[in-house]
Design a protein around this motif. Structure first.
Motif, PDB file in Angstrom:
ATOM      1  N   GLU A 251     -17.979   4.549 -10.227  1.00  0.00           N
ATOM      2  CA  GLU A 251     -19.193   5.352 -10.317  1.00  0.00           C
ATOM      3  C   GLU A 251     -18.890   6.609 -11.107  1.00  0.00           C
ATOM      4  OE1 GLU A 251     -20.546   6.231  -6.418  1.00  0.00           O
ATOM      5  OE2 GLU A 251     -20.917   4.137  -5.872  1.00  0.00           O
ATOM      6  N   ASP A 252     -19.890   7.135 -11.765  1.00  0.00           N
ATOM      7  CA  ASP A 252     -19.690   8.338 -12.558  1.00  0.00           C
ATOM      8  C   ASP A 252     -19.334   9.510 -11.647  1.00  0.00           C
ATOM      9  OD1 ASP A 252     -19.732   9.517 -15.190  1.00  0.00           O
ATOM     10  OD2 ASP A 252     -21.495  10.647 -14.553  1.00  0.00           O
ATOM     11  N   GLY A 253     -18.243  10.215 -11.974  1.00  0.00           N
ATOM     12  CA  GLY A 253     -17.808  11.361 -11.193  1.00  0.00           C
ATOM     13  C   GLY A 253     -16.945  11.016 -10.001  1.00  0.00           C
ATOM     14  N   LEU A 254     -16.643   9.736  -9.792  1.00  0.00           N
ATOM     15  CA  LEU A 254     -15.818   9.318  -8.655  1.00  0.00           C
ATOM     16  C   LEU A 254     -14.424   9.922  -8.753  1.00  0.00           C
ATOM     17  CD1 LEU A 254     -15.593   7.377  -6.156  1.00  0.00           C
ATOM     18  CD2 LEU A 254     -14.730   5.657  -7.767  1.00  0.00           C
ATOM     19  N   ARG A 255     -13.893  10.366  -7.612  1.00  0.00           N
ATOM     20  CA  ARG A 255     -12.526  10.876  -7.541  1.00  0.00           C
ATOM     21  C   ARG A 255     -11.703   9.939  -6.674  1.00  0.00           C
ATOM     22  NH1 ARG A 255     -12.250  16.333  -9.191  1.00  0.00           N
ATOM     23  NH2 ARG A 255     -14.293  17.302  -9.466  1.00  0.00           N
ATOM     24  N   ILE A 256     -10.500   9.619  -7.125  1.00  0.00           N
ATOM     25  CA  ILE A 256      -9.638   8.728  -6.340  1.00  0.00           C
ATOM     26  C   ILE A 256      -8.235   9.308  -6.237  1.00  0.00           C
ATOM     27  CG2 ILE A 256     -10.963   6.719  -7.089  1.00  0.00           C
ATOM     28  CD1 ILE A 256      -8.412   5.875  -8.683  1.00  0.00           C
ATOM     29  N   GLY A 257      -7.566   8.930  -5.160  1.00  0.00           N
ATOM     30  CA  GLY A 257      -6.186   9.337  -4.943  1.00  0.00           C
ATOM     31  C   GLY A 257      -5.318   8.131  -4.643  1.00  0.00           C
ATOM     32  N   GLY A 258      -4.180   8.356  -4.023  1.00  0.00           N
ATOM     33  CA  GLY A 258      -3.249   7.281  -3.729  1.00  0.00           C
ATOM     34  C   GLY A 258      -3.837   6.234  -2.799  1.00  0.00           C
ATOM     35  N   GLY A 259      -3.492   4.969  -3.049  1.00  0.00           N
ATOM     36  CA  GLY A 259      -3.985   3.884  -2.223  1.00  0.00           C
ATOM     37  C   GLY A 259      -5.385   3.432  -2.552  1.00  0.00           C
ATOM     38  N   GLU A 260      -5.935   3.902  -3.664  1.00  0.00           N
ATOM     39  CA  GLU A 260      -7.307   3.558  -4.037  1.00  0.00           C
ATOM     40  C   GLU A 260      -7.337   2.898  -5.415  1.00  0.00           C
ATOM     41  OE1 GLU A 260      -9.910   6.852  -1.674  1.00  0.00           O
ATOM     42  OE2 GLU A 260      -8.997   7.510  -3.554  1.00  0.00           O
ATOM     43  N   ALA A 261      -8.269   1.966  -5.587  1.00  0.00           N
ATOM     44  CA  ALA A 261      -8.394   1.228  -6.844  1.00  0.00           C
ATOM     45  C   ALA A 261      -9.858   1.161  -7.247  1.00  0.00           C
ATOM     46  CB  ALA A 261      -7.819  -0.181  -6.700  1.00  0.00           C
ATOM     47  N   VAL A 262     -10.098   1.120  -8.553  1.00  0.00           N
ATOM     48  CA  VAL A 262     -11.459   1.114  -9.092  1.00  0.00           C
ATOM     49  C   VAL A 262     -11.585   0.026 -10.148  1.00  0.00           C
ATOM     50  CG1 VAL A 262     -13.196   2.438 -10.362  1.00  0.00           C
ATOM     51  CG2 VAL A 262     -11.771   3.577  -8.655  1.00  0.00           C
ATOM     52  N   VAL A 263     -12.649  -0.747 -10.053  1.00  0.00           N
ATOM     53  CA  VAL A 263     -12.996  -1.756 -11.056  1.00  0.00           C
ATOM     54  C   VAL A 263     -14.087  -1.188 -11.951  1.00  0.00           C
ATOM     55  CG1 VAL A 263     -13.975  -4.052 -11.432  1.00  0.00           C
ATOM     56  CG2 VAL A 263     -12.391  -3.671  -9.537  1.00  0.00           C
ATOM     57  N   ALA A 264     -13.886  -1.241 -13.255  1.00  0.00           N
ATOM     58  CA  ALA A 264     -14.912  -0.762 -14.185  1.00  0.00           C
ATOM     59  C   ALA A 264     -16.182  -1.575 -14.006  1.00  0.00           C
ATOM     60  CB  ALA A 264     -14.409  -0.878 -15.621  1.00  0.00           C
ATOM     61  N   PRO A 265     -17.345  -0.921 -13.900  1.00  0.00           N
ATOM     62  CA  PRO A 265     -18.595  -1.665 -13.721  1.00  0.00           C
ATOM     63  C   PRO A 265     -19.008  -2.375 -15.004  1.00  0.00           C
ATOM     64  CG  PRO A 265     -19.055   0.675 -13.964  1.00  0.00           C
ATOM     65  CD  PRO A 265     -17.556   0.531 -13.908  1.00  0.00           C
TER      66      PRO A 265
ATOM     67  N   GLY B 253       0.788  -1.220   0.000  1.00  0.00           N
ATOM     68  CA  GLY B 253       0.000   0.000   0.000  1.00  0.00           C
ATOM     69  C   GLY B 253       0.820   1.269   0.000  1.00  0.00           C
ATOM     70  N   ASN B 254       2.082   1.212   0.455  1.00  0.00           N
ATOM     71  CA  ASN B 254       2.898   2.424   0.508  1.00  0.00           C
ATOM     72  C   ASN B 254       3.399   2.889  -0.857  1.00  0.00           C
ATOM     73  OD1 ASN B 254       4.833   0.453   0.068  1.00  0.00           O
ATOM     74  ND2 ASN B 254       6.302   1.273   1.560  1.00  0.00           N
ATOM     75  N   THR B 255       3.014   2.187  -1.913  1.00  0.00           N
ATOM     76  CA  THR B 255       3.357   2.639  -3.262  1.00  0.00           C
ATOM     77  C   THR B 255       2.587   3.896  -3.648  1.00  0.00           C
ATOM     78  OG1 THR B 255       1.653   1.190  -4.156  1.00  0.00           O
ATOM     79  CG2 THR B 255       3.901   0.331  -4.120  1.00  0.00           C
ATOM     80  N   ASP B 256       1.458   4.189  -2.953  1.00  0.00           N
ATOM     81  CA  ASP B 256       0.621   5.354  -3.248  1.00  0.00           C
ATOM     82  C   ASP B 256       0.005   5.274  -4.650  1.00  0.00           C
ATOM     83  OD1 ASP B 256      -0.484   7.796  -2.273  1.00  0.00           O
ATOM     84  OD2 ASP B 256       0.848   8.910  -3.621  1.00  0.00           O
ATOM     85  N   LEU B 257      -0.141   4.053  -5.164  1.00  0.00           N
ATOM     86  CA  LEU B 257      -0.709   3.874  -6.507  1.00  0.00           C
ATOM     87  C   LEU B 257      -2.179   4.249  -6.573  1.00  0.00           C
ATOM     88  CD1 LEU B 257       0.895   0.453  -7.469  1.00  0.00           C
ATOM     89  CD2 LEU B 257       0.953   2.478  -8.947  1.00  0.00           C
ATOM     90  N   ARG B 258      -2.567   4.831  -7.733  1.00  0.00           N
ATOM     91  CA  ARG B 258      -3.955   4.908  -8.142  1.00  0.00           C
ATOM     92  C   ARG B 258      -4.129   3.786  -9.149  1.00  0.00           C
ATOM     93  NH1 ARG B 258      -1.135   8.150  -6.453  1.00  0.00           N
ATOM     94  NH2 ARG B 258      -1.599  10.174  -5.585  1.00  0.00           N
ATOM     95  N   ILE B 259      -5.129   2.952  -8.999  1.00  0.00           N
ATOM     96  CA  ILE B 259      -5.241   1.754  -9.825  1.00  0.00           C
ATOM     97  C   ILE B 259      -6.610   1.695 -10.494  1.00  0.00           C
ATOM     98  CG2 ILE B 259      -5.148  -0.775  -9.844  1.00  0.00           C
ATOM     99  CD1 ILE B 259      -3.442  -0.635  -7.306  1.00  0.00           C
ATOM    100  N   LEU B 260      -6.595   1.522 -11.812  1.00  0.00           N
ATOM    101  CA  LEU B 260      -7.825   1.335 -12.584  1.00  0.00           C
ATOM    102  C   LEU B 260      -7.783  -0.037 -13.235  1.00  0.00           C
ATOM    103  CD1 LEU B 260      -8.169   4.816 -14.371  1.00  0.00           C
ATOM    104  CD2 LEU B 260      -8.996   4.111 -12.102  1.00  0.00           C
ATOM    105  N   ILE B 261      -8.890  -0.773 -13.130  1.00  0.00           N
ATOM    106  CA  ILE B 261      -8.957  -2.150 -13.612  1.00  0.00           C
ATOM    107  C   ILE B 261     -10.147  -2.322 -14.530  1.00  0.00           C
ATOM    108  CG2 ILE B 261      -9.229  -4.576 -12.924  1.00  0.00           C
ATOM    109  CD1 ILE B 261      -8.213  -3.537 -10.077  1.00  0.00           C
ATOM    110  N   VAL B 262      -9.896  -2.837 -15.720  1.00  0.00           N
ATOM    111  CA  VAL B 262     -10.973  -3.284 -16.606  1.00  0.00           C
ATOM    112  C   VAL B 262     -10.846  -4.786 -16.761  1.00  0.00           C
ATOM    113  CG1 VAL B 262     -11.900  -3.277 -18.949  1.00  0.00           C
ATOM    114  CG2 VAL B 262     -11.243  -1.126 -17.862  1.00  0.00           C
TER     115      VAL B 262
END
Length: 351
Positions: free
Chosen positions: A218-232, A182-191
């Motif tokens: 979600e539409d309009g979601l904002r993310i920063g370091g340590g957060e990941a999002v899976v495309a719906p 987690g200390n990588t501070d990555l923002r992660i997007l996954i499809v």
């Protein structure tokens, strides 16, 4: 020219009606149904006797259920397996359990049950059966190792990781995320090519398995370091804006790309167009060419690009098409991809 050898399928379900519907659909699409089975125990026996190219497997069956059958088959006679899963929360959970046991992919039953309505989706089902039949199962028991963190390793500011996968991908994605600190501070997007109602469960599964906070997009979601999002499922996920290390995401109903929605290319292209800090793009196992154009776009802006190698890909079509662009920096087995990502975003690595 010699004709292509037909795919030989075993259809497994406790319902005679379902076995008939699925068998008829596959036969109409030139897939040879060599036999059917009423439960997991019969499936295990017939796989050993007939050596089919692919198995379609129901989940809930008497005597031996689908998950147990997958476990036995993958240990005794490894065979590509497609799960037929209910469109429910419980169905999603059992589906991921089956994938963990070695099933390659799944197909959600319309309305929770296979019925005559499934005939409206026969081309999609047959295409998925062909994709699963092409999967390599002999290499799927690779031991995954988490990279040993270097004591003094530091990372670049505001790195973003973009991952795309399809057939055979969920387990690889989970391994990669669970191996990244987690200390990588990555923002992660996954499809991950996956239908609606399954992506939310996939996001929760990833969230429980890694150091990152993982949510469904979600539409309009904002993310920063340590957060990941899976495309719906059934929505494209794109990067709408980027400022001070935070991404603003947008969901799109644009037409499918390479027959997929969500697709990898729109996500990667939007990131290349928008994000000005460090980028890493990864293409994992899957059928088709989605992600190749995205890798090209990322490479043009100086991103580090990685593709999963053929030996550990269930289906190597997506990574192969990416590699053929000439824009992939590293071709790695799945167990080596986390360390390759860390090296790409490291500013120092001193033990």
């Amino acid at each position: 020219m010699p004709s292509r050898k037909p795919i030989r399928a075993l259809v497994v379900d406790d319902s005679h009606f379902v076995r008939t519907v699925v068998s008829d659909i596959l036969e109409k699409q030139d897939i040879n149904v060599v036999d059917t089975a009423r439960n997991g125990a019969e499936a295990v026996q017939k796989v050993a006797e007939l050596s089919p190219d692919v198995v379609t497997m129901d989940v809930e069956m008497p005597e031996m259920g689908g998950i147990e059958a997958v476990d036995v088959i993958m240990n005794e006679n490894p065979t590509p397996i497609l799960m037929l899963s209910a469109h429910t929360e419980e169905g999603a959970q059992t589906t991921f359990d089956a994938l963990e046991k070695g099933a390659i992919d799944f197909y959600p039953k319309p309305g929770g049950e296979v019925s005559t309505r499934l005939s409206n989706h026969e081309e999609k089902l047959a295409s998925l059966v062909r994709s699963v039949a092409a999967a390599e199962v002999s290499q799927r028991s690779v031991e995954h190792e988490t990279p040993e963190p270097a004591k003094n390793r530091t990372y670049v500011n505001y790195p973003t990781l973009l991952m795309g996968s399809s057939t055979g991908g969920p387990q690889v994605v989970e391994h990669i995320l669970s191996s990244l600190p987690g200390n990588t501070d990555l923002r992660i997007l996954i499809v991950q090519h996956m239908p609606a109602s399954f992506t939310s469960r996939f996001a929760r599964r990833l969230d429980s398995a890694c150091d990152f906070d993982v949510v469904e997009g979600e539409d309009g979601l904002r993310i920063g370091g340590g957060e990941a999002v899976v495309a719906p499922g059934d929505r494209h996920l794109v990067v709408d804006s980027y400022a001070r290390g935070r991404l603003r995401l947008r969901l799109s109903d644009d037409p499918p790309v390479h027959s997929s929605r969500p697709a990898v290319d729109p996500m990667m292209k939007s990131a290349a167009d928008t994000i000005t800090d460090s980028l890493v793009g990864v293409i994992l196992t899957g059928m088709g060419k989605d992600g190749a154009a995205g890798i090209e776009a990322l490479k043009q802006v100086g991103a580090t690009t990685i593709a999963q190698d053929k030996s550990t890909s269930a289906v190597d079509s997506m990574p192969r098409h990416a590699i053929e662009t000439g824009c992939v920096d590293f071709v790695k087995p799945d167990q080596s991809i986390p360390e390759t990502i860390l090296e790409a975003i490291s500013t120092s690595d001193t033990s």
